[in-house]
Scaffold this motif. Structure first.
Motif, short mmCIF file in Angstrom:
data_model
loop_
_atom_site.label_atom_id
_atom_site.label_comp_id
_atom_site.label_asym_id
_atom_site.label_seq_id
_atom_site.Cartn_x
_atom_site.Cartn_y
_atom_site.Cartn_z
N ARG A 1 -7.03 3.81 -8.29
CA ARG A 1 -6.50 2.61 -7.62
C ARG A 1 -5.27 2.02 -8.32
O ARG A 1 -4.86 0.91 -8.02
N GLU A 2 -4.66 2.77 -9.25
CA GLU A 2 -3.40 2.34 -9.84
C GLU A 2 -2.30 2.58 -8.81
O GLU A 2 -2.24 3.63 -8.18
N GLU A 3 -1.40 1.61 -8.66
CA GLU A 3 -0.32 1.71 -7.69
C GLU A 3 0.95 2.25 -8.35
O GLU A 3 1.26 1.90 -9.49
N TRP B 1 2.22 4.65 -3.39
CA TRP B 1 0.90 5.29 -3.26
C TRP B 1 -0.02 4.80 -4.36
O TRP B 1 0.39 4.13 -5.30
N PHE B 2 -1.29 5.18 -4.22
CA PHE B 2 -2.32 4.87 -5.21
C PHE B 2 -2.95 6.16 -5.69
O PHE B 2 -3.15 7.10 -4.91
#
Length: 93
Positions: free
Chosen positions: A84-86, A79-80
């Protein structure tokens, strides 16, 4: 000296009240999670799971088919965050 980031807790809890066939991934965080994808490693089948957004308190149902799921499979959740970090997290059945 640079400032270190605080740890980011996994935003999910697994609801196993309908196990072994159905598990629910519940967003227990204070923020939305985005672009969720879940895959199964090992024996068994997982109905493909993907959603664009899971709000706080919402849940996804995972339908699982396997004879020996509790010993031979791991789900991988991707997920993010809204930044927008995964992230990746895995859990066993």
């Amino acid at each position: 000296m640079s400032e270190t980031a605080t740890a980011y807790p996994v935003p999910f809890q697994i609801d196993r009240t309908r196990a072994p066939r159905v598990h629910r991934l519940v967003n227990v965080a204070d923020e939305s999670v985005l672009g969720i994808r879940i895959s199964l490693l090992g024996c068994g089948l997982l109905v493909p799971v993907a959603t664009d957004r899971l709000e706080p308190g919402e849940a996804l149902s995972l339908s699982v088919i396997a004879a020996e799921l509790t010993q031979n499979a791991i789900a991988v959740v991707r997920w993010f965050r809204p930044t927008r970090e995964e992230f990746l997290w895995r859990f066993s059945f």
